[in-house]
Design an enzyme around this catalytic site. Structure first.
Site, PDB file in Angstrom:
ATOM      1  CG  ASN A 173       4.636   7.601   7.927  1.00  0.00           C
ATOM      2  OD1 ASN A 173       5.740   7.597   7.301  1.00  0.00           O
ATOM      3  ND2 ASN A 173       3.541   6.844   7.274  1.00  0.00           N
ATOM      4  CD  GLU A 174       4.365   7.712   3.011  1.00  0.00           C
ATOM      5  OE1 GLU A 174       3.159   7.097   2.621  1.00  0.00           O
ATOM      6  OE2 GLU A 174       5.375   7.405   2.459  1.00  0.00           O
ATOM      7  CE1 TYR A 239       9.858   2.134   0.799  1.00  0.00           C
ATOM      8  CE2 TYR A 239       8.451   3.978   0.887  1.00  0.00           C
ATOM      9  CZ  TYR A 239       9.086   3.028   1.235  1.00  0.00           C
ATOM     10  OH  TYR A 239       8.812   2.672   2.775  1.00  0.00           O
ATOM     11  CD  GLU A 292       8.387   4.786   5.309  1.00  0.00           C
ATOM     12  OE1 GLU A 292       7.988   4.359   4.054  1.00  0.00           O
ATOM     13  OE2 GLU A 292       7.885   5.160   6.097  1.00  0.00           O
ATOM     14  CD  GLN A 350       8.883  -1.773   6.773  1.00  0.00           C
ATOM     15  OE1 GLN A 350       8.663  -2.573   7.174  1.00  0.00           O
ATOM     16  NE2 GLN A 350       7.775  -0.770   6.261  1.00  0.00           N
TER      17      GLN A 350
HETATM   18  O1  AHR Z   1       7.307   0.823   4.049  1.00  0.00           O
HETATM   19  C1  AHR Z   1       5.981   0.720   3.764  1.00  0.00           C
HETATM   20  C2  AHR Z   1       5.056   1.984   3.683  1.00  0.00           C
HETATM   21  O2  AHR Z   1       5.415   2.749   2.558  1.00  0.00           O
HETATM   22  C3  AHR Z   1       5.050   2.698   4.970  1.00  0.00           C
HETATM   23  O3  AHR Z   1       4.156   2.322   5.885  1.00  0.00           O
HETATM   24  C4  AHR Z   1       4.637   4.178   4.386  1.00  0.00           C
HETATM   25  O4  AHR Z   1       5.177   5.310   5.092  1.00  0.00           O
HETATM   26  C5  AHR Z   1       5.093   4.107   3.044  1.00  0.00           C
HETATM   27  O5  AHR Z   1       4.127   4.314   2.159  1.00  0.00           O
END
Ligand code: AHR
Length: 496
Positions: A173-174, A239, A292, A350
């Protein structure tokens, strides 16, 4: 009053809206998994289904949750799955700069039980940052093997006779950041090794590779050009961080957030174009996994360019979820439907308490945010055929450099009829909307999500401040339906 005319092109379906586009994300971060979902089997204050909060599970089921990603996020690259089976290991829970005691009482078997309760498909994020190829291969074997191996026998001994048959596996992940600070080429080579070995263990799994922004994605695809068949989905995250304060935003920031939400579709499309270019004439498909997404307000974060000084201490990754955030979900889902042929899965970040959460808890109290209702209004679209909607007449959203209409809509069809979800993005003007949908004779259902202010929130004290109310729809004949939308509102009309 805005005067808008929309036409649903019922004769030009775009593609199927996979239930996987309505996925969610549960990370061991803050009060998402522990406290929000899982209370364990020993407390008696709040009713549970075998340790999972009953009120939360019931609300989520009705949302619904077709897909659930776990255990991270950044947490995944510190997660050792053996800590969460049989005798539990207490370990440092590490994600997003937090260090907590994680007793690992919520492990693989509990997560699978949660998925069963919710009717969700499980999506497991594997550890590449601090794990090994063998450790991840073992997790796949433990979960999916029906053969008589020690790992499968251990699963049976732990209560699961039948394999879990988990299809979706993330390889890290990332990894460009919290998951090991790899450069794209090194991650690509490492990915190749993981993917090769994982496929040997289970040929039926779908592997999700870690993507990022354009440059990383291009380098990753180029480096693995000869091995693209080792990848089924390319993960990207989005995001929105430029919308100003969670509650006291200005009108400009209101539109700023909706524009950011709108641009999510461009990001998906651009990434899909890179993938198409890389695949060339190959018949193999690689989908985009936006695993995400959502709004990350400055109050909930200690990073980012806008308003980082607003963040609360201690950092809990919790934020107020307003009606504005709900509208941003509607805007984004329009894009998901447009891109449903290339976007193969998506997970709102989330699921409880953390970031863009549809459900919140505080002790024994539970309430749902306006975003919960925004998702629920989209229920008729899940699994349906997406239909294009043309704006034939209407004003532009203030501040939109792209000339986006103030009122937009998404539509879909099933055997039951056509569903249309509309968003009036204007912060202060109501809209009188005429929607042209051929071939429908009656309104089967119609609901409106509106509030006195786009800053309206629900809370433990006032859980019903923003919720869905019945909506009147007028029939003008000849397939024309008239809907009055208040400022900053969303509605779904189901026609039969
Ligand atoms: O959702 C919070 C964080 O955001 C996750 O852990 C990560 O994958 C992202 O940077």
């Amino acid at each position: 009053m805005l005067d808008t005319h929309l036409t649903v092109r019922t004769d030009s379906p775009i593609g199927t809206i996979s239930p996987r586009l309505y996925g969610h994300f549960a990370e061991h971060l803050g009060r998402c998994c522990y406290d929000g979902l899982w209370l364990g089997t020993e407390q008696t204050l709040v009713p549970t289904y075998g340790g999972f909060r009953k009120d939360v599970v019931d609300a989520l089921k009705a949302m619904p949750v077709p897909l659930l990603r776990w255990p991270g996020g950044c947490y995944a690259d510190h997660y050792h799955w053996r800590d969460g089976i049989g005798e539990r290991v207490r370990r440092l829970g590490l994600s997003c700069g937090l260090q907590v005691e994680d007793d690992n009482t919520l492990g693989t078997h509990e997560f699978m039980a949660l998925c069963r309760l919710l009717g969700a498909e499980p999506y497991l994020a594997g550890n590449m940052g601090s794990g090994s190829v063998q450790e991840l291969c073992d997790w796949v074997e433990y979960c999916n093997s029906g053969l008589n191996t020690s790992l499968a026998a251990e699963r049976v001994a732990n209560g699961a006779r039948k394999p879990f048959d988990v299809k979706l596996w993330g390889v890290g992940n990332e990894n460009w950041g919290c998951g090991g600070n790899y450069d794209a080429e090194t991650y690509a080579r490492e990915y190749r090794r993981y993917a090769t070995m994982l496929r040997h263990v289970d040929t039926t799994i779908e592997l999700v590779a870690c993507g990022q922004e354009d440059e990383w994605n291009l380098k990753f695809l180029q480096t693995n050009q000869r091995w693209l068949n080792l990848m089924d989905h390319l993960s990207i995250h989005r995001y929105w961080i430029h919308g100003g304060p969670e509650l006291n935003f200005t009108d400009e920031q209101y539109y700023g957030l909706l524009s950011e939400a709108d641009e999510t579709e461009d990001f998906v499309k651009r990434t899909a174009d890179y993938v198409m270019d890389a695949l060339g004439t190959s018949s193999h498909r690689i989908g985009i996994a936006l695993d995400e997404w959502g709004v990350w307000h400055p109050e909930a974060r200690a990073w980012g360019p806008d308003g980082a000084e607003l963040h609360r201490e201690p950092i809990t990754y919790e934020q107020a979820g307003t009606l504005r955030d709900a509208l941003s979900i509607g805007v984004t889902l329009e894009g998901f439907h447009h891109q449903c042929n290339v976007l193969t899965l998506a997970n709102l970040a989330q699921i409880v308490n953390v970031l863009h959460a549809p459900v919140m808890t505080d002790g024994a109290a539970m309430w749902v945010t306006p975003s919960y209702y925004a998702l629920q209004l989209h229920l008729p679209h899940i699994g349906a055929e997406a239909l294009p909607v043309d704006v034939t007449h209407g004003a532009t959203m203030p501040g939109s450099s792209k000339g986006v209409s103030a009122v937009t809509a998404t539509a879909s069809s099933t055997e039951a009829g056509v569903a249309v979800t509309l968003v009036n993005r204007h912060i202060s003007e109501g809209a009188s909307v005429v929607v042209n949908v051929a071939g429908m004779s009656r309104v089967a259902n119609a609901g409106l999500l509106a509030g006195d202010s786009p800053r309206a929130v629900n809370s433990a004290q006032d859980p019903d401040c923003v919720k869905v109310a019945p909506l009147n729809v007028g029939a003008d004949g000849a397939g024309l339906w008239r809907i009055e939308l208040p400022a900053h509102s969303m509605a779904t009309v189901q026609l039969a």
